[in-house]
Design a protein around this motif. Sequence first.
Motif: not given
Lengths: 253, 253
Positions: A84, A86, A90, A93-94, A134, A141, B125-126, B128-131, B232-233, B243-247
């Motif tokens: 979860g 980086f 994610s 889920f995208e 973090a 990205l 979900g995710a 914390l998938g980004h900063d 996003r949900v 979740y939070t997208p990576r980009s």
Amino acid sequence: MSGWVAVAGLGPGGEGLVTPEVGTALAEATDVVGYIPYVARVAPREGLVLHPSDNRVEIDRAAQALEMAAAGQRVVVVSSGDPGVFAMASALFEALEAGPASWRDLDIRVLPGITAMLAAAARAGAPLGHDFCAINLSDNLKPWAVIERRLRLAAEADFAMAFYNPRSKARPEGFARALAVLRETCGDARPILFARAVTTPEEYLRIVSLGEARPEMADMRTMVILGSSRTRVIERARGPILYTPRSIPDEVP
Amino acid sequence: MSGWVAVAGLGPGGEGLVTPEVGTALAEATDVVGYIPYVARVAPREGLVLHPSDNRVEIDRAAQALEMAAAGQRVVVVSSGDPGVFAMASALFEALEAGPASWRDLDIRVLPGITAMLAAAARAGAPLGHDFCAINLSDNLKPWAVIERRLRLAAEADFAMAFYNPRSKARPEGFARALAVLRETCGDARPILFARAVTTPEEYLRIVSLGEARPEMADMRTMVILGSSRTRVIERARGPILYTPRSIPDEVP
């Protein structure tokens, strides 16, 4: 038996940091999907198909995992560290959101792991013992302007900062710019940890001042942690300890 | 055999999340020190002395552990989650720094664990998938003004935010103030996760909008995670995924 996807964190490298939950998922899986070096950490066995893939194909890999689960397979998507942070969760889920509606009925679980910043912090002491952030320093990205803005605001908030992906071969100049911004906002005296390949045989830790920090001290296997204004170094014959105390006195703004 | 101290993270509650490394340390220990409910998670055995102690005596407990190790005992200090995140590792190093110089020759290790925010994020979900940043909302050890300032700067940086200790019996008003600051800076639509007692039989997850969030949704066993502007949900019959997208696209500031 119906299919499922588990996005599992293998931790930073040491086998002693792989959770039993992840071990169980791998034991029940029919398929393992992931970036080549992470799939290489999974022991082969009869009935388990390994699907290693290259870096930067995260969405394809995620879609492949969802397709296989929809076909009834039991799929583990492996990440290093925590999936979860980086990592692959994610991306999965995208792919789920962009894919067919039927995928939303799938059994999808995320199995947490020991993320690199926590393993590095533990090896060095407890630099993340108070409020922290973090930040992924890769501008693959996101635009560099977002990274620089976050560094300045994080410094103003006086967070300790954990940096993932500090320096890539493709963009070595980014980390030099990040260090310059941090020196400007935090001063030269602030301690910074370079923790390479933590919990593996190649582990190498170094604590220097921000003024002494050089871009070459990091590569893509290095976790970098910058202290807050309260972070301290305890000198010892056994090697220094880096830690952030739990409290902020009332008089500190 | 000479003494040592290991500060070990037991994870959020589920036994499947205790690392093998921590299990090994507990198997080798002569003494276990910690807050009553965490010591209660350690299986008693012959040759192992349990030393449960009350909350808010962290420095005394740390000094006790160091003293026992100096006397040749093998001591595990247990924390829930990860010992380096708002837990016992910093307290131990505070005691070490303030104590006799001879303590600095001791074998001291920190054994990381799955911290609450990563377990909660994985269940939802995710997010914390980004900063992201992690903030302890207790004003027991820092002034409220510091907390409010960090919330505003974290919102400006557009971090996802993980909040530890959101609400205590002693200071229930703090979390209401935090929610008010967050609504002011992030707007009412932002998704927020309340994850109580994750990975235990009492686990309960709820995702609402910041406008719907109420202080009573959290207690001291609740981890709260607020999304960034990009979080996003995904709605599903099986329950929502956060979740939070990576980009971040180039056009977003």
